[in-house]
Design a protein around this motif. Sequence first.
Motif, PDB file in Angstrom:
ATOM      1  N   TRP A 464      29.009  41.608  57.672  1.00 43.79           N
ATOM      2  CA  TRP A 464      28.695  42.747  58.538  1.00 43.79           C
ATOM      3  C   TRP A 464      29.568  43.943  58.192  1.00 43.79           C
ATOM      4  O   TRP A 464      29.202  45.075  58.444  1.00 43.79           O
ATOM      5  CB  TRP A 464      28.831  42.367  60.006  1.00 43.79           C
ATOM      6  N   ARG A 465      30.714  43.654  57.567  1.00 42.31           N
ATOM      7  CA  ARG A 465      31.585  44.765  57.207  1.00 42.31           C
ATOM      8  C   ARG A 465      30.931  45.647  56.153  1.00 42.31           C
ATOM      9  O   ARG A 465      30.997  46.866  56.198  1.00 42.31           O
ATOM     10  CB  ARG A 465      32.915  44.229  56.674  1.00 42.31           C
ATOM     11  N   ILE A 472      25.858  51.882  61.516  1.00 42.47           N
ATOM     12  CA  ILE A 472      26.210  53.134  62.184  1.00 42.47           C
ATOM     13  C   ILE A 472      25.107  54.162  61.958  1.00 42.47           C
ATOM     14  O   ILE A 472      24.633  54.812  62.888  1.00 42.47           O
ATOM     15  CB  ILE A 472      27.573  53.645  61.679  1.00 42.47           C
ATOM     16  N   THR A 473      24.676  54.269  60.693  1.00 36.78           N
ATOM     17  CA  THR A 473      23.587  55.197  60.393  1.00 36.78           C
ATOM     18  C   THR A 473      22.381  54.879  61.250  1.00 36.78           C
ATOM     19  O   THR A 473      21.719  55.764  61.801  1.00 36.78           O
ATOM     20  CB  THR A 473      23.173  55.081  58.908  1.00 36.78           C
ATOM     21  N   GLN A 547      16.420  49.793  54.085  1.00 35.08           N
ATOM     22  CA  GLN A 547      16.987  49.647  52.740  1.00 35.08           C
ATOM     23  C   GLN A 547      18.492  49.820  52.770  1.00 35.08           C
ATOM     24  O   GLN A 547      19.214  49.150  52.038  1.00 35.08           O
ATOM     25  CB  GLN A 547      16.331  50.642  51.790  1.00 35.08           C
ATOM     26  N   LEU A 548      18.970  50.689  53.644  1.00 36.63           N
ATOM     27  CA  LEU A 548      20.419  50.880  53.773  1.00 36.63           C
ATOM     28  C   LEU A 548      21.112  49.584  54.161  1.00 36.63           C
ATOM     29  O   LEU A 548      22.229  49.304  53.734  1.00 36.63           O
ATOM     30  CB  LEU A 548      20.717  51.926  54.849  1.00 36.63           C
ATOM     31  N   GLU A 549      20.436  48.803  54.991  1.00 35.19           N
ATOM     32  CA  GLU A 549      21.050  47.571  55.484  1.00 35.19           C
ATOM     33  C   GLU A 549      21.122  46.475  54.418  1.00 35.19           C
ATOM     34  O   GLU A 549      21.848  45.503  54.589  1.00 35.19           O
ATOM     35  CB  GLU A 549      20.267  47.042  56.687  1.00 35.19           C
ATOM     36  N   VAL A 550      20.332  46.598  53.351  1.00 36.46           N
ATOM     37  CA  VAL A 550      20.278  45.613  52.271  1.00 36.46           C
ATOM     38  C   VAL A 550      20.117  44.188  52.809  1.00 36.46           C
ATOM     39  O   VAL A 550      21.011  43.359  52.708  1.00 36.46           O
ATOM     40  CB  VAL A 550      21.537  45.667  51.379  1.00 36.46           C
ATOM     41  N   PRO A 551      18.975  43.894  53.427  1.00 39.55           N
ATOM     42  CA  PRO A 551      18.774  42.516  53.895  1.00 39.55           C
ATOM     43  C   PRO A 551      18.684  41.566  52.714  1.00 39.55           C
ATOM     44  O   PRO A 551      18.310  41.979  51.608  1.00 39.55           O
ATOM     45  CB  PRO A 551      17.428  42.583  54.633  1.00 39.55           C
ATOM     46  N   LYS A 552      19.036  40.318  52.964  1.00 38.64           N
ATOM     47  CA  LYS A 552      19.153  39.381  51.850  1.00 38.64           C
ATOM     48  C   LYS A 552      17.789  38.972  51.287  1.00 38.64           C
ATOM     49  O   LYS A 552      17.564  39.043  50.096  1.00 38.64           O
ATOM     50  CB  LYS A 552      19.907  38.131  52.303  1.00 38.64           C
TER      51      LYS A 552
END
Lengths: 920, 920
Positions: A464-465, A472-473, A547-552
Amino acid sequence: MSQDRKYAAVSLCPKSQDILTLDAGGHPYQPGVCFQDGIRRVDYVLTYNVKKSCRALRPSLSITANGFFRRLRRSLQCCTGQPSGANRDSAVEKAALDQQEEEKRLLRDEFEDNLREMGLELEKDEHSKIPGVGFLKIHAPWDVLCREAEFLKLKMPTKEVYQATSRSKMVKLKGFIEDLTKPLLPDVEESRTHNPKHVCYPFSREKQHLFDLSDRENFFDTKTRGLIVFEVLKRTKCMSSEDDVGFPSLLAKGIYTSAYPLHDGDVDDEAPTPNDRKILYNEWASYSSFYKFQPIGLVRKYFGDKIGLYFAWLGLYTQMLIFASVVGVLVFLYGCITVDHDIPSMEICDKRNNITMCPMCDRACGYWKLKMACGTARASHLFDNTATVLFSVFMALWASAFMENWKRKQMRLNYKWDLATFEEEEESLKDHPRADYENKVKEKILKRIEKKPHKETKTVKLTWRDRCPAYITFTVSMLLMFFVSLAIVLAIVIYRVTTQAALQMSTVSTARSNVRLTVVSTAVIINLVVILILDEVYAKVAVWLTQLEVPKTDTSYEQRLIIKTFILKFLNSFSPIFYVAFMRGKLIGRPGKYLYVLGLYRMEECAHTGCLMELCIQLSITMLGKQLIQNNLFEIGIPKLKKLIKRFKSKREAGQQDPFSGNLRRYEKDHFLEPFGSLNPEYMEMIIQYGFVTLFVASFPLAPVFALLNNVLEIRLDAKKFIAELRRPVPARAKDIGIWYNILSGLSKVAIVVNAFVIAFTSDFIPRLVYQYGYSPDGTMHGFINHTLSYFNVTHFEPNTDPLQPFHLGYQVNVCRFKDYRLAPWSKTPYEVSKIYWAVLAARLAFVIIFQNVVMLMSDFVDWVVPDIPKEVTIRIYEEKKQMVEFFLKEEQCKTQSLPNIAPEGDRDQSNNQAYPQRL
Amino acid sequence: MSQDRKYAAVSLCPKSQDILTLDAGGHPYQPGVCFQDGIRRVDYVLTYNVKKSCRALRPSLSITANGFFRRLRRSLQCCTGQPSGANRDSAVEKAALDQQEEEKRLLRDEFEDNLREMGLELEKDEHSKIPGVGFLKIHAPWDVLCREAEFLKLKMPTKEVYQATSRSKMVKLKGFIEDLTKPLLPDVEESRTHNPKHVCYPFSREKQHLFDLSDRENFFDTKTRGLIVFEVLKRTKCMSSEDDVGFPSLLAKGIYTSAYPLHDGDVDDEAPTPNDRKILYNEWASYSSFYKFQPIGLVRKYFGDKIGLYFAWLGLYTQMLIFASVVGVLVFLYGCITVDHDIPSMEICDKRNNITMCPMCDRACGYWKLKMACGTARASHLFDNTATVLFSVFMALWASAFMENWKRKQMRLNYKWDLATFEEEEESLKDHPRADYENKVKEKILKRIEKKPHKETKTVKLTWRDRCPAYITFTVSMLLMFFVSLAIVLAIVIYRVTTQAALQMSTVSTARSNVRLTVVSTAVIINLVVILILDEVYAKVAVWLTQLEVPKTDTSYEQRLIIKTFILKFLNSFSPIFYVAFMRGKLIGRPGKYLYVLGLYRMEECAHTGCLMELCIQLSITMLGKQLIQNNLFEIGIPKLKKLIKRFKSKREAGQQDPFSGNLRRYEKDHFLEPFGSLNPEYMEMIIQYGFVTLFVASFPLAPVFALLNNVLEIRLDAKKFIAELRRPVPARAKDIGIWYNILSGLSKVAIVVNAFVIAFTSDFIPRLVYQYGYSPDGTMHGFINHTLSYFNVTHFEPNTDPLQPFHLGYQVNVCRFKDYRLAPWSKTPYEVSKIYWAVLAARLAFVIIFQNVVMLMSDFVDWVVPDIPKEVTIRIYEEKKQMVEFFLKEEQCKTQSLPNIAPEGDRDQSNNQAYPQRL
């Protein structure tokens, strides 16, 4: 070896030894369906860019047809390096480009070698009719198919056939219903005959004898072949470069440009036995069969489980809408019939009631007569009567009946299509990480190595880091979007207020009498346009945020994207409606002390008989507009227009025939179709519509009718798109509609609360009840209007708030009336809210509590009473399993009898048993 | 043959060649565990009545011990025909009885023959130490065990072992927690070592080589053997009589009197390696280990899945109660600490506030001073403060956390115990119909044949028409019970009102000052006694109603019974509490115009500061009383008392040793234990307690503490009962706690609504808030008490309602005060409810809506965020399956390698394949 191959391909590639062989009618016979040898079927196609001499292309550039103009130009650009000019450094750039191309080619070569190692057979076509595009055709031979089917635990039909025994009694009724619905059935194989079901079993090479392999080339249908190749592609990796590159990365990096399985044939194919695609095109994807059931089995057979489930769901939803529509129309008719007997509107329209109303705004507006509100009062009654309350109870139950019905339908399909035991949980564990995720992890490893070069790198995950900035975005953007929606609502409010004030001041009386309707309608239309634009913007924003979150994994990506898109689109579509329903007209102050926004604009009021009428206008225009414009204009109109332009152009270019139209190979034709994105936009559209149908149904009983009309079209429209305008999607396996079910059931729950509030606060239902049973002298509604109006002494106008034209009505006004429960000017605390106000408020709130809890209880009861798995399916699954076991044992016995009796001996050796007697 | 039998039984029946062999210590070594041959284990025992000469019995009659006096007498009665007298016709009756006995014997013989045909081995003992009781001992030999295990798809451990790889990071933390909780672990095998898990697989005789059969006699443990014999019994039927009779019918008709598997050994067995029963007795069923975790794996191993799940559930519930208790105590302490700073109670107690209150009843009561209510006001504050509101939000979340936790725990156990794939749906289809149902169906067939003798009888089922009378009876009884509950509530109200009036008129001042407390407490105690009595009555009624309905299967019977019992017991326990919470003090009228019930009794009022205090008393006494009396008195006290009496008696009878105590055989000992009924009463008790803990928690934050204390005892109490006082139950298979989960989650939902109403309507929370933010001149609570009191002009007393002693307080009263929001006597409409009343009501209702929806949303959020299946379990299931497949393939390879290569050839012959190359 080649002999059995010929055998395997015989029906798929009948006489395609020569690619351009023509059939009897002079039409080319499915060229490009097979390899050059005309035997091996093309199960999958990858495309990539090839550098080519550009000259050969030029002449054909102008004859672009079939809507692939843009793509063609793109490939041309690639071919020439730059579109034009900028010759300086071009040599250097070209060299770099060449090197890049070379690298890509090397990667491709390695990947192809690996594919061959996996057992796939490949053929390249770099000299196709489409310049700059190379095709890699992939064929999966029998062994690969078997191996992968076993690995994927694909359920294949065995020799055993299960015929459900129909249970007594209902047979006659069933027969009758079947006769009745016969004309509604599509003209396809599955609906004509009640085929007994082949018992399916996960394919296993060791148990080949269980399966009916007599028609070996059709044992795995084209859909399954595509799926199998796709799974192999996903597993294959390039190992040579410093890091493993999976197929998704190859696609993402542009090493391959696209990947798709082939369609079965042309929709206008004139072969004697039509292919599945053509059958679907004629029987499913045509508007003329709008009244028919969908051939859902065939859809699933052609497109796979996931798309099959979508259309099954859409079909059920549309069917269920029929009931809702009928009741909705009845409710509306009830309103129309009773409008002449409605005492409150009669009182408003009664000319003897000479009530002078206070001005609607400070200074500019004048006094007005209550009977001017006659029209809107009568119109309000259409949507604001006792039947609407019952209707919203009905719709809450309808929603839970729909959910239950879907659960059952899903179970039936699960049984019919043998999906029941497919385990998604495990599937998600096997899922390959997405390319983005892999890149991010690599970056992280590199960083870590830079920091602590000696520490060994264990399995690195994104925690999560790493995702914190993305979260936040996300939060910030969501808040931003929320405020954007609010701002838009506010802007439109201001538009309405100002226009209304301007129109009210105008001297033309006709303009003034229709002020409200004009203002409301134009505002809603502006709102609609804004919504449509923002809808597109929000879709993009949701993708960007996800896409920012980059899910696995892909599953996780899809889920996150869906939730984000849903929240944004929901916000966008419903925030103006929520405003009208619950905010508008609630905080307006009183004559002489109206509340102002930003010190300039008065808070809006509703029409005299409650906001329900305006909510109704807002809802209907938004809903109809969205459907008409998004569906019909965007989905039908624009493609039609494109075709028209194209035809016009090609006619002008030359009288000769379009060189591409006929003799393109199958894979080239498919290449020109749009790639299949995902089902999510289709679902999203329907879910938002479901929101319109359920959330505010108390104010707009015709919503189900409009939804029904739209959906009847929508099904065929989507069908057409899938059949004729998209590349064939890789069949995705699924056993339910996933997260959409949760969203639906969440919406249904919210709908109960929202409807409770709409009835309690937006409509005049509760004040009427309170008057009738609490204050009416004779227990009727007579006097209700008078009861709801408070008195205002015109001498109490504060400076600069009294009307400019006090004699506008032709007489001196001393006391005017306004709609609110406030104390009279002659009481001790004038204009304070009165006791009745609080009593009505308490009644409203009590109604919300009762409505919400009773309806929720009823929904839960429906949920509890209706079993999730239909009894007959439980029985059939059980019987089928039993039959399966018997069949197995029989087959095993056959096998062991034909063998010398060695196996049991060996068996006995292994377990250290001491010669137990086999007494049974 | 006999050789392997000896082998099979070697560890179970070590040296029992002679039944009365004594071991080193002089104690008999498990006599009766094996057949007479000392080799074959007794897996199951059936008992029946045998006619015997009665003389032999007489002497032992007086030495009845171990609480089987009644049973003994019953068998004696059977033996002598009639208890006494009535000698006329006795010869005829005796002959009839003999014939009946003979018929029973014949049926038994046939049934036993059928059992032998099924492969079971039987031995009879009609000359046991218990006269009149014959024992049929059943042994299941190895083949039968294997066959049935395969049929039942029992999952048995294979040779393969799965060791979960612990995931990084958390290892240290885990180790720390393990060290910390070490003293809490029970001293049993499973908690000492982290045994790797044997991969389990449904047993199949063909795949024997997969299983670890080295210790063949212990491969199926005693629990499984019992289950297997039980399943065979259920399937076996007597066919000779005109209709099939299944085993349940045989039991129901008294052909067999009881059926039970044997316990593993004695709890005071002194063998060097203690049996499981003894371990459980010492480590689980003792009060001294109350602070320890339960050895839940061993419990499940000994009693089966269903009982294992019950204790796991009870354990988790108790653990979760710890959190709730801690917070509850903190909330209570908060109340205690802040009581001195609470402005409203300070104002009431302030002597300067000289407020004269109106009389509490007509005529008899006098005026009183508000400061007399000081004590109750301060006590009310303990439970009625801001913290309680937060606590009830906390408890709603606690409830959903508990449900989530249980779902996860259940999944973990499902994985650990390999229950996950056991399919209940199918199980219910295989279920045998109940004996009652079969009889009813037979009756129906007979009737139908009488009517239409020529019509062939198809499969006859009981339809709703047959059950219609039962449903009507059900509805009527339910209504009756409902009115009984209401009547009881009313009766107690009347008791309270009359006593209160009587006490209030008494002249002793101490009696008068404690009137309220005395009356409330005595009333609650009477109520408690009534509840306890009705609890037993209702349990019987529920059974009767369910039997009337004639459910088809045991599962259905159990479900219907549970629902009925739950409704009745819930009604019984909670109706008085609901009355106090929501009805009491709501419709009381006003001084001079009090409302009367039945024209005689005034409606009750609450204490001055809200009903919460009284609700709290009602709750605490009901809950504590129920727990103390039902658990401690009924479950501990009475058995203890029985034992004492027994000991006293046997001592008085003779100084010699009890002849039954030591040398009874195992099956005789077990025969004297109580038969196992069902788990439902245990669950029911806990569910009702859960209701007390969650439903009204807003008024009684100490409920979780009391529940916790009770449950810590309850676990050990139940454990003792199961281990030492009941016959061993047939292990029932289950994968969840079934309908109880639904009831629990329903209760949790209801709890949210009830708590919302308690806070809004029963407590003074909302009026305080409204005053503070709406009416208080300085924003504090000062003046609140004055604000809540209305004025009453004593001249407005209607005739015969004014107090008898107007000068009771020593001065002339002109205006008195009463607690209500009514208009002053000098207003235009005196004593009408005021605006504030409606405002407060609206605020209360708004609070309910907000509380309910916010808390529900939060619960749903918790539900949505916490995955139902723990991630680690998903991973383990997946890994285990993968390992399993690998192990299978390895074993298969071993097998095929040891075989000549014939099987594949045969395989190839069957599928008509044309020599495909096996390239991969």
